[in-house]
Design a protein around this motif. Structure first.
Motif, PDB file in Angstrom:
ATOM      1  N   ASP A  32       0.989  -1.224  -0.222  1.00 43.95           N
ATOM      2  CA  ASP A  32       0.393   0.136   0.326  1.00 43.95           C
ATOM      3  C   ASP A  32       0.703   1.139   0.442  1.00 43.95           C
ATOM      4  O   ASP A  32       1.052   2.053   0.638  1.00 43.95           O
ATOM      5  CB  ASP A  32      -1.315  -0.419   1.417  1.00 43.95           C
ATOM      6  N   TRP A  33       1.326   1.505  -1.284  1.00 45.06           N
ATOM      7  CA  TRP A  33       2.634   2.488  -1.239  1.00 45.06           C
ATOM      8  C   TRP A  33       1.403   3.924  -1.014  1.00 45.06           C
ATOM      9  O   TRP A  33       2.329   4.920  -0.595  1.00 45.06           O
ATOM     10  CB  TRP A  33       3.140   2.949  -2.346  1.00 45.06           C
ATOM     11  N   GLU A  34       0.244   3.790  -1.440  1.00 44.36           N
ATOM     12  CA  GLU A  34      -0.188   5.586  -1.103  1.00 44.36           C
ATOM     13  C   GLU A  34      -0.647   5.148   0.081  1.00 44.36           C
ATOM     14  O   GLU A  34      -0.551   6.596   1.000  1.00 44.36           O
ATOM     15  CB  GLU A  34      -2.060   5.316  -1.771  1.00 44.36           C
ATOM     16  N   ASP A  37       2.951   7.109   1.579  1.00 43.81           N
ATOM     17  CA  ASP A  37       3.027   7.981   1.892  1.00 43.81           C
ATOM     18  C   ASP A  37       2.079   9.224   2.622  1.00 43.81           C
ATOM     19  O   ASP A  37       2.680  10.772   3.187  1.00 43.81           O
ATOM     20  CB  ASP A  37       2.084   8.644  -0.034  1.00 43.81           C
ATOM     21  N   LYS A  38       0.961   8.283   3.417  1.00 44.63           N
ATOM     22  CA  LYS A  38       0.648   9.468   4.235  1.00 44.63           C
ATOM     23  C   LYS A  38       0.849   9.764   5.472  1.00 44.63           C
ATOM     24  O   LYS A  38       0.729  10.856   6.057  1.00 44.63           O
ATOM     25  CB  LYS A  38      -1.251   8.887   4.616  1.00 44.63           C
TER      26      LYS A  38
END
Length: 89
Positions: A32-34, A37-38
């Motif tokens: 889960d790269w998104e 990012d968070k």
């Protein structure tokens, strides 16, 4: 001697890395790269840099003792590090 703010910033980074380590590992395992990012940038362990515990110096760091080479030399010559003596021949 490093500025006090630099030392404090490094301590904050260490706390953030420790806090988000499990969450970051779980997100990486899922891919889960998104989600990654968070998370805060400073929660990544790559952003940590070893610094001397006494002076805050970033270079010449000796991992075994946790201090820079300059502080090591000073403490060793004063006899404050057990088992370390100045070489002479």
């Amino acid at each position: 001697m490093a500025k006090n703010g630099v030392k404090v910033r490094e301590i904050k980074r260490k706390k953030l890395v420790k806090k988000y380590a499990d969450k970051r590992a779980a997100l990486k395992a899922k891919g889960d790269w998104e989600g990654l990012d968070k998370l805060p940038r400073n929660s990544s362990s790559v952003r940590l840099h070893n610094r001397c515990n006494l002076s805050g110096r970033p270079r010449g760091y000796m991992r075994k003792f946790g201090i820079s080479r300059l502080e090591f030399r000073k403490l060793a010559s004063e006899g404050k590090i057990p088992g370390i003596t100045k070489a002479s021949w």
